[in-house]
Every structure is written in C-alpha cells, then in structure tokens.
Design a protein around this motif. Structure first.
Motif, PDB file in Angstrom:
ATOM      1  N   ALA A  41      15.533   5.641  -3.974  1.00  0.00           N
ATOM      2  CA  ALA A  41      14.053   6.118  -4.691  1.00  0.00           C
ATOM      3  C   ALA A  41      13.649   7.619  -3.941  1.00  0.00           C
ATOM      4  CB  ALA A  41      13.296   4.859  -4.219  1.00  0.00           C
ATOM      5  N   SER A  42      12.864   8.285  -4.292  1.00  0.00           N
ATOM      6  CA  SER A  42      12.594   9.590  -3.767  1.00  0.00           C
ATOM      7  C   SER A  42      11.366   9.176  -2.529  1.00  0.00           C
ATOM      8  CB  SER A  42      12.278  10.859  -4.776  1.00  0.00           C
ATOM      9  OG  SER A  42      11.237  12.085  -3.814  1.00  0.00           O
ATOM     10  N   ILE A  43      11.982   9.022  -1.599  1.00  0.00           N
ATOM     11  CA  ILE A  43      10.765   8.725  -0.416  1.00  0.00           C
ATOM     12  C   ILE A  43      11.224  10.032   0.461  1.00  0.00           C
ATOM     13  CG2 ILE A  43      10.269   6.748   1.493  1.00  0.00           C
ATOM     14  CD1 ILE A  43      11.436   4.470  -0.326  1.00  0.00           C
ATOM     15  N   PRO A  44       9.866  10.328   1.062  1.00  0.00           N
ATOM     16  CA  PRO A  44      10.183  11.011   2.075  1.00  0.00           C
ATOM     17  C   PRO A  44      11.083  10.553   3.573  1.00  0.00           C
ATOM     18  CG  PRO A  44       7.932  10.867   1.373  1.00  0.00           C
ATOM     19  CD  PRO A  44       8.308  10.267   0.724  1.00  0.00           C
ATOM     20  N   VAL A  45      11.496  12.318   4.089  1.00  0.00           N
ATOM     21  CA  VAL A  45      12.032  10.895   5.931  1.00  0.00           C
ATOM     22  C   VAL A  45      11.608  10.721   6.553  1.00  0.00           C
ATOM     23  CG1 VAL A  45      13.770  12.007   7.300  1.00  0.00           C
ATOM     24  CG2 VAL A  45      13.521  13.511   5.174  1.00  0.00           C
ATOM     25  N   TYR A  71       5.845   2.045  -7.662  1.00  0.00           N
ATOM     26  CA  TYR A  71       4.954   0.797  -8.693  1.00  0.00           C
ATOM     27  C   TYR A  71       5.448  -1.293  -8.922  1.00  0.00           C
ATOM     28  CZ  TYR A  71       1.762   4.351  -9.349  1.00  0.00           C
ATOM     29  OH  TYR A  71       0.429   5.321  -8.931  1.00  0.00           O
ATOM     30  N   LEU A  72       7.562  -0.607  -9.272  1.00  0.00           N
ATOM     31  CA  LEU A  72       7.798  -2.374  -9.049  1.00  0.00           C
ATOM     32  C   LEU A  72       8.098  -2.697  -7.512  1.00  0.00           C
ATOM     33  CD1 LEU A  72       9.319  -3.716 -10.441  1.00  0.00           C
ATOM     34  CD2 LEU A  72      11.374  -1.933 -10.528  1.00  0.00           C
ATOM     35  N   SER A  73       8.204  -1.298  -7.014  1.00  0.00           N
ATOM     36  CA  SER A  73       8.610  -1.496  -5.485  1.00  0.00           C
ATOM     37  C   SER A  73       7.059  -2.461  -4.591  1.00  0.00           C
ATOM     38  CB  SER A  73       9.128  -0.896  -4.766  1.00  0.00           C
ATOM     39  OG  SER A  73       9.944  -0.219  -5.418  1.00  0.00           O
ATOM     40  N   ALA A  74       6.349  -1.720  -5.245  1.00  0.00           N
ATOM     41  CA  ALA A  74       5.012  -1.957  -4.749  1.00  0.00           C
ATOM     42  C   ALA A  74       4.412  -3.538  -5.259  1.00  0.00           C
ATOM     43  CB  ALA A  74       4.036  -1.251  -4.999  1.00  0.00           C
ATOM     44  N   ALA A  75       5.627  -3.907  -6.381  1.00  0.00           N
ATOM     45  CA  ALA A  75       4.827  -5.272  -7.108  1.00  0.00           C
ATOM     46  C   ALA A  75       5.651  -6.507  -6.086  1.00  0.00           C
ATOM     47  CB  ALA A  75       5.387  -4.756  -8.901  1.00  0.00           C
ATOM     48  N   ILE A  76       6.574  -5.967  -5.912  1.00  0.00           N
ATOM     49  CA  ILE A  76       7.703  -6.545  -5.073  1.00  0.00           C
ATOM     50  C   ILE A  76       6.501  -7.551  -4.124  1.00  0.00           C
ATOM     51  CG2 ILE A  76       9.543  -8.123  -4.018  1.00  0.00           C
ATOM     52  CD1 ILE A  76      10.724  -5.951  -5.952  1.00  0.00           C
ATOM     53  N   PRO A  77       6.580  -7.313  -2.811  1.00  0.00           N
ATOM     54  CA  PRO A  77       5.832  -7.758  -1.975  1.00  0.00           C
ATOM     55  C   PRO A  77       3.981  -8.524  -2.354  1.00  0.00           C
ATOM     56  CG  PRO A  77       6.012  -5.315  -1.581  1.00  0.00           C
ATOM     57  CD  PRO A  77       6.658  -5.335  -2.809  1.00  0.00           C
ATOM     58  N   LEU A  78       4.114  -7.560  -3.400  1.00  0.00           N
ATOM     59  CA  LEU A  78       2.371  -7.865  -3.979  1.00  0.00           C
ATOM     60  C   LEU A  78       2.637  -9.209  -4.821  1.00  0.00           C
ATOM     61  CD1 LEU A  78      -0.220  -7.874  -4.348  1.00  0.00           C
ATOM     62  CD2 LEU A  78       0.171  -6.543  -6.483  1.00  0.00           C
ATOM     63  N   ALA A  79       4.173  -9.091  -5.449  1.00  0.00           N
ATOM     64  CA  ALA A  79       3.570 -11.560  -6.383  1.00  0.00           C
ATOM     65  C   ALA A  79       3.919 -11.865  -5.148  1.00  0.00           C
ATOM     66  CB  ALA A  79       5.188 -10.872  -7.219  1.00  0.00           C
ATOM     67  N   TYR A  80       5.088 -11.565  -3.893  1.00  0.00           N
ATOM     68  CA  TYR A  80       5.027 -12.228  -2.699  1.00  0.00           C
ATOM     69  C   TYR A  80       3.630 -12.921  -2.158  1.00  0.00           C
ATOM     70  CZ  TYR A  80       6.159 -14.265   2.043  1.00  0.00           C
ATOM     71  OH  TYR A  80       5.906 -15.310   2.482  1.00  0.00           O
ATOM     72  N   GLN A  81       3.025 -11.888  -1.885  1.00  0.00           N
ATOM     73  CA  GLN A  81       1.644 -12.360  -1.678  1.00  0.00           C
ATOM     74  C   GLN A  81       0.979 -13.255  -2.520  1.00  0.00           C
ATOM     75  OE1 GLN A  81       0.285  -8.205  -1.038  1.00  0.00           O
ATOM     76  NE2 GLN A  81      -0.273  -8.388   1.214  1.00  0.00           N
ATOM     77  N   VAL A  82       1.030 -12.528  -3.614  1.00  0.00           N
ATOM     78  CA  VAL A  82       0.013 -14.281  -4.831  1.00  0.00           C
ATOM     79  C   VAL A  82       0.718 -15.518  -4.663  1.00  0.00           C
ATOM     80  CG1 VAL A  82      -0.780 -14.709  -6.826  1.00  0.00           C
ATOM     81  CG2 VAL A  82      -0.601 -11.893  -6.359  1.00  0.00           C
ATOM     82  N   VAL A  83       2.162 -15.601  -4.856  1.00  0.00           N
ATOM     83  CA  VAL A  83       2.459 -16.719  -4.729  1.00  0.00           C
ATOM     84  C   VAL A  83       2.153 -17.494  -3.347  1.00  0.00           C
ATOM     85  CG1 VAL A  83       5.033 -17.497  -4.756  1.00  0.00           C
ATOM     86  CG2 VAL A  83       4.711 -16.004  -6.348  1.00  0.00           C
ATOM     87  N   THR A 133       1.238  -0.985   0.361  1.00  0.00           N
ATOM     88  CA  THR A 133       0.166   0.214   0.273  1.00  0.00           C
ATOM     89  C   THR A 133       1.083   1.216  -0.014  1.00  0.00           C
ATOM     90  OG1 THR A 133      -1.511  -0.997   1.706  1.00  0.00           O
ATOM     91  CG2 THR A 133      -2.353   1.018   1.078  1.00  0.00           C
ATOM     92  N   THR A 134       2.468   1.938   1.229  1.00  0.00           N
ATOM     93  CA  THR A 134       2.589   2.816   1.344  1.00  0.00           C
ATOM     94  C   THR A 134       3.766   2.960  -0.852  1.00  0.00           C
ATOM     95  OG1 THR A 134       3.150   1.897   3.485  1.00  0.00           O
ATOM     96  CG2 THR A 134       4.326   3.742   1.937  1.00  0.00           C
ATOM     97  N   TYR A 135       3.957   1.586  -0.634  1.00  0.00           N
ATOM     98  CA  TYR A 135       4.975   2.012  -1.657  1.00  0.00           C
ATOM     99  C   TYR A 135       4.212   2.427  -3.141  1.00  0.00           C
ATOM    100  CZ  TYR A 135       8.804   0.293  -0.068  1.00  0.00           C
ATOM    101  OH  TYR A 135      10.061  -0.253   1.101  1.00  0.00           O
ATOM    102  N   ALA A 136       3.033   2.115  -3.448  1.00  0.00           N
ATOM    103  CA  ALA A 136       1.476   2.251  -4.874  1.00  0.00           C
ATOM    104  C   ALA A 136       1.353   3.091  -4.166  1.00  0.00           C
ATOM    105  CB  ALA A 136       0.781   1.586  -4.377  1.00  0.00           C
ATOM    106  N   VAL A 137       1.382   4.382  -2.632  1.00  0.00           N
ATOM    107  CA  VAL A 137       0.439   5.625  -3.140  1.00  0.00           C
ATOM    108  C   VAL A 137       1.634   6.209  -3.137  1.00  0.00           C
ATOM    109  CG1 VAL A 137      -0.178   7.677  -0.736  1.00  0.00           C
ATOM    110  CG2 VAL A 137      -1.243   4.835  -0.833  1.00  0.00           C
ATOM    111  N   LEU A 138       3.113   6.042  -3.120  1.00  0.00           N
ATOM    112  CA  LEU A 138       3.728   6.705  -3.263  1.00  0.00           C
ATOM    113  C   LEU A 138       4.939   6.723  -4.866  1.00  0.00           C
ATOM    114  CD1 LEU A 138       6.352   6.042  -0.337  1.00  0.00           C
ATOM    115  CD2 LEU A 138       5.411   8.454  -0.308  1.00  0.00           C
ATOM    116  N   GLU A 139       3.648   5.829  -5.419  1.00  0.00           N
ATOM    117  CA  GLU A 139       3.790   5.479  -7.125  1.00  0.00           C
ATOM    118  C   GLU A 139       5.361   5.148  -7.452  1.00  0.00           C
ATOM    119  OE1 GLU A 139       2.928   9.509  -9.080  1.00  0.00           O
ATOM    120  OE2 GLU A 139       0.947   9.557  -8.954  1.00  0.00           O
TER     121      GLU A 139
END
Length: 407
Positions: free
Chosen positions: A139-143, A40-52, A32-38
């Motif tokens: 990556a550009s992530i707020p402190v 998407y590749l980083s969000a897809a990795i834990p999502l892939a873990y969930q699905v698998v 959720t957090t990585y998707a909100v920060l756009e």
C-alpha cells in the motif's frame, strides 16, 4: 465471574478481559490513521475487531460463557493481524503489524491449558505470509507514517504482552502468598517448606516433647441446648485466643477435634524446656477460659492433660493433609485429660519430676489409666514464684476435685 470459580479461574478471566479492553482502546489509532490515508479496507479490520470485541464483552457479561469468549478472542487476535498484513501488502508496508499475533500466542501461556497449539498457529501464519510476500502489492503509505507505525507496533505489542504477563504473575504471586498463609495454618513453617520442596514422606522422631490436650467440660451437652451460631462463636473465640497464646509461646498447635485442643512443645524444633513451656501454656489456657462463661452464663472450665516423652511426627494425607503425632506419650496425655478433674491440669509423674522445683502440684490418689494400668497423676496448681508461701502440708478435697496432697 461465577460463584464457584477458583481463584485461578478468576485471575484468567480478569486478565483476558483487561487485555481485550486494552487492545480495543489501542485500535483507535490504527482505525483513524488508515481511514485518514483512505485505506478503508485496512481501517475496517481493526474497526471490526473493536465492534466484535465489545459485543463479545457484553455477551460474556450476560451469558458468563468464558470458554467461548476466550477461544473466539484468541482466534480473532491471531487472524486479524494476518488479514491486516495482507491488506497493506506485506511486512514492510504493514509496519510489522503481524507482531500483534504474538499477543494471543504468548497470552495463551496463562489463559489456556495447551498454549503450544496457539503458538504453533502463530508460527504457521508467519510462514504462510512469508511465502505469499512476493505476490502482495504494498500500500502507498508515507515513509514517516510507516516508521511511526513500526515503532507503535513494536512498543504496543511489547507493552501489551508485558502488561498481561505482569498482571497475571502479580495475581499469581498474591494467590501463592494466600496459599502459603493457609498452609502455615495447618503445618509448622519448617514442615511447610519441606512439603513445598517435594519431600515425601515427611516423618521425624523427637525424643523429648510435651504433649498437651485441653477439653471444654460438658461442651457436648451445652451444644445440644444452644443455637449453632452461638456454639461456634463461643468455641471460635476461645480457640482463637488459644491459637494466639500457642503462637506467642513457641508451641505448635496440632489440631482441634470438636471441643478438644491439642498442642505440643519441643517440635519441629527441639527445646530443652518443653515440659515447662507446656505447663506455662496450660496455666494461661485455664486463665483465658476462666474469663469466659458458657452460653448459660455458668463458668467455662477446661480439663487439661500433659505428658512428656518421645513421639513420631509426620504429614499424612494428599489433599486435606495434617501434621500429626503418634506414640505412647500422645495417648497418655489424652488419658490425663479424659481422666482429669474439671477445671484442673493433670500431669503424669514424669512431668511432675521435671517441674516439681518450679511449680506447685497436688498429688492425687492412684487411678486406673487405660493401656497404662495404675498411675498416680498430679494436678498442676501454679508457679512457685506465684505462691507467697509454699506449703508442704497435706490438704484434702472431695467431690469432683478428687483427693491429693500439695507438694
């Protein structure tokens, strides 16, 4: 779970299944957090873990192929944090997400037989990502988000590892308690402790013990005429009562052989009243048996034999081990039972001499005892305190009761 799984296998399967379910649930925060920060590749990795992982759990439930599930999960748990680290651009930008690779590395300690392989793979991934760190673009992530995720990664990884090890160790402790209880069913507590401490061989000599043999009269013929379930139920009920009696009286059950029951007083802890304790138990056993009937509703009778003397005791066997006794007193006690009178307690002259002031006996005519020659045994009648009048006179009896004199 498979029907033939050992308790250890069941514990490992349950531990890994719960671990996977926990990480799948926690991954929602990262997706959720990585998707909100756009990202998407980083969000897809834990999502892939969930699905698998969800698919793997479904496959495990259907195929029961735990080795494949275990190996695939350890690989995924080890590899995906490294990929997420790479996608976010390094240790700092990823908030130390590589710490999640520590979960399979430490989890392998309780899940596989060679955990060093997985810990080595974890260390290799840390070194590899350390070498490639200068070439990654953060990556550009707020402190604030970065700090929060540092806290989450450290806390979640620590909590997950603790939960896994705690769950496994608690299950292991319960299994050890169960094993200890089973061990105490076949060994005296002091002998069990010595065996667990690694002492080998376990062998002792005891100079003064009382050995007791009890046998159900005509049980072989009875079992041949009865249903197996009824035979086992009858013997189990009787011997369970004997077990409780032996335990409360401080004697030690040695073993059962068919419908024969063997116990001893005076070991593994010596006691000066071994002969008296065995006599008391023998009388109680006869009383317990008299309250039961055979499968044909006839009275249940025992033959009991007792002798006193020195024995050697020890543990034999490596897997189906047993604590057993050897010596002339064991053989003689067995002969007292086999040459005895149905429904009576037969003892040697040595037992009679020790207990004649506290118990009432009937002297039998001399009998030929294998390995001992001619011997004059005695039949234990009861406690003197139980007798209203101690009659020091002769009385005769015939048939299966033999002949003797009350003394």
């Amino acid at each position: 779970m498979l029907p033939d799984d050992s308790e250890d296998d069941r514990l490992r399967k349950a531990s890994l299944t719960l671990l996977v379910a926990l990480i799948v649930a926690l991954s929602v925060v990262w997706v959720t957090t990585y998707a909100v920060l756009e990202l998407y590749l980083s969000a897809a990795i834990p999502l892939a873990y969930q699905v698998v992982s969800i698919l793997s759990l479904i496959a495990l439930a259907r195929t029961k192929n735990f080795p494949f599930f275990r190996t695939s999960q350890l690989v995924i748990m080890l590899a995906l944090p490294a990929l997420l680290h790479w996608s976010l651009g390094g240790f700092a930008a990823s908030s130390g997400v590589l710490l999640w690779s520590l979960v399979p590395a430490l989890g392998a300690l309780v899940l596989v037989d060679r955990p060093i392989v997985w810990f080595g793979a974890y260390l290799a991934s840390v070194v590899m990502l350390g070498v490639t760190e200068p070439f990654l673009t953060p990556a550009s992530i707020p402190v604030a988000v970065n700090v929060v995720f540092f806290v989450l990664n450290i806390a979640a990884v620590s909590g997950t590892v603790y939960f896994l090890l705690r769950y496994f160790m608690r299950g292991f402790a319960l299994e050890r308690e169960k094993s200890d209880r089973l061990l105490l069913n076949v060994l005296p507590p002091t002998i069990a402790r010595r065996l667990k401490a690694g002492e080998e061989p376990i062998a002792d000599r005891f100079e003064d013990v009382a050995v007791l043999f009890a046998d159900v009269v005509d049980f072989t013929q009875l079992s041949e005429r009865s249903e197996p379930e009824a035979v086992v139920e009858l013997l189990d009920g009787l011997f369970s009562e004997f077990d409780a009696l032996i335990d409360s009286s401080g004697l030690e059950k040695i073993k059962t052989i068919g419908d024969a029951y063997m116990a001893v007083a005076g070991l593994p802890e010596p006691r000066p009243d071994a002969a008296e304790a065995a006599a008391e138990v023998a009388l109680e056993m006869q009383d317990l048996a008299s309250r039961r009937t055979t499968l044909s509703d006839s009275p249940l009778r025992l033959r009991i034999g007792i002798d006193v003397g020195a024995v050697v005791a020890g543990v034999i066997g490596k897997q189906k081990f047993i604590y057993d006794l050897w010596g002339d007193v064991v053989n003689t006690a067995s002969r007292m039972e086999s040459h005895g009178v149905p429904g009576r307690i037969q003892v040697t002259p040595q037992v009679f001499e020790r207990l004649r002031d506290r118990f009432v006996f009937e002297a039998r005519e001399p009998i030929e005892v294998k390995g001992k020659g001619e011997m004059r045994p005695y039949l234990l009648v009861g406690r003197r305190t139980d007798m209203d009048v101690v009659v020091e006179s002769s009385l005769s009896f015939s048939g299966e009761n033999g002949a003797g004199t009350e003394v």
